[in-house]
Design a protein around this motif. Structure first.
Motif, short mmCIF file in Angstrom:
data_model
loop_
_atom_site.label_atom_id
_atom_site.label_comp_id
_atom_site.label_asym_id
_atom_site.label_seq_id
_atom_site.Cartn_x
_atom_site.Cartn_y
_atom_site.Cartn_z
N ASP A 121 3.26 33.71 119.83
CA ASP A 121 4.32 34.58 120.34
C ASP A 121 4.14 35.94 119.66
O ASP A 121 4.28 36.07 118.44
N ARG A 122 3.84 36.97 120.47
CA ARG A 122 3.54 38.29 119.93
C ARG A 122 4.73 39.25 120.01
O ARG A 122 4.57 40.46 119.84
N THR A 134 3.48 29.35 118.81
CA THR A 134 4.40 28.73 119.76
C THR A 134 4.40 27.23 119.52
O THR A 134 3.65 26.71 118.69
#
Length: 320
Positions: free
Chosen positions: A59-60, A68
């Motif tokens: 998750d950026r 994630t």
């Protein structure tokens, strides 16, 4: 992309290593520094891996990429795959250099387990690609395992001197002590125990499974004997008060300290007499590098003090 569309042949170990580095270091930039690459290459490798598996692994949205749920689930698998590939390469290199894939050793039940564990820990560090196989036997049975080629090495008692085919190196010296449960009649006897005192009580005697090399009875004074071929069973029966008998001092030291067993005073048991144990292998055997190292290392422990498992636990907690 569905799982049916995934071509596992397109996955590479390098991609998995990048995935692991990014997860372990907490950012793509830190992973790049650890691997000696540019951050753009790390980002591309992770993105390419995500495209191939059809899942978002990081998750950026935040300041730092976070795994994630899918990434957390796949990370242990990636570690396992990379570890197996590393082990594959290490074993293949070792085999090409003449290193064995496995070393089998038979250990007499009298041998101090703490010394064996120490040796195996050192062996694992020195030869990580070689698997040890450990068998346990008693007296002549342990020797015959080596003579028959079932084991390459043995940790054996003096019955091995009957076999001129064996090369023997000193490995340990075991002190034997006569013991009984505190509620046993012999434990309540006042003064030294003479032959007439011992012969009327059941003596628990370790027996030999060997068919060719047998050890004559030593230290048997009772006219009533119960024979056992397992040292652990003998220990349990002594604790239960089913008889008296000799045991390796290092195995019953905690029991003597705690009062679960009592050492019997008898002039027939010399407290300074020890049972010599040896590292054994056939003179005509071809020992590979790992087996040679293990034989030498076990012999180097001959003068080591033999702590009890309880003492080891105390030392561990004290260090912590």
């Amino acid at each position: 992309m569905s799982s049916k569309d995934l071509d596992i042949e397109t996955l590479s170990i390098d991609q998995l290593q990048v995935f692991m580095a990014a997860a372990e270091h907490g950012s793509f930039s830190a992973a790049a520094r650890a691997l000696g690459r540019t951050q753009s290459l790390i980002s591309y490798a992770v993105q390419r891996l995500e495209e191939q598996v059809g899942l978002v692994l990081f998750d950026r949205a935040g300041y730092r990429p976070r795994l994630t749920e899918a990434g957390q689930a796949l990370l242990p698998r990636a570690r396992r795959i990379v570890g197996e590939v590393s082990a594959f390469h290490a074993l293949s290199r070792g085999l090409s250099a003449g290193v064995e894939a496995e070393v089998c050793i038979t250990v007499d039940a009298m041998y101090p387990m703490c010394l064996l564990l120490r040796a195996l820990l050192d062996f694992r560090d020195r030869w990580p690609a070689v698997s040890p196989r450990v068998l346990v036997g008693n007296m002549g049975a342990a020797v015959e395992q080596v003579l028959d080629g079932h084991s390459l090495l043995g940790l054996v008692n003096p019955v091995a001197t009957q076999a001129p085919e064996l090369e023997l190196r000193p490995a340990a010296f075991i002190t034997m002590v006569p013991v009984a449960a505190p509620h046993h009649p012999l434990a309540r006897h006042e003064g030294e125990l003479l032959t007439e005192d011992l012969r009327d009580h059941v003596q628990l005697v370790l027996t030999d499974r060997a068919t060719r090399l047998s050890q004559p009875d030593r230290g048997v004074f009772s006219s009533q004997t119960w024979r056992l071929n397992d040292l652990g069973a003998k220990h349990s029966m002594l604790l239960a008060g089913l008889g008296w008998g000799g045991m390796p001092e290092h195995m019953v030291r905690d029991d003597l300290t705690a009062g679960r067993l009592v050492q019997l005073p008898s002039p027939y048991w010399d407290p300074h007499r020890t049972l010599p144990m040896s590292v054994a292998y056939r003179r005509d055997a071809r020992l590979g590098p790992a087996a040679q190292w293990l034989a030498t290392h076990l012999s180097s422990l001959v003068d080591e003090a033999v702590p009890t498992p309880g003492a080891q636990r105390v030392q561990k907690h004290a260090a912590a």
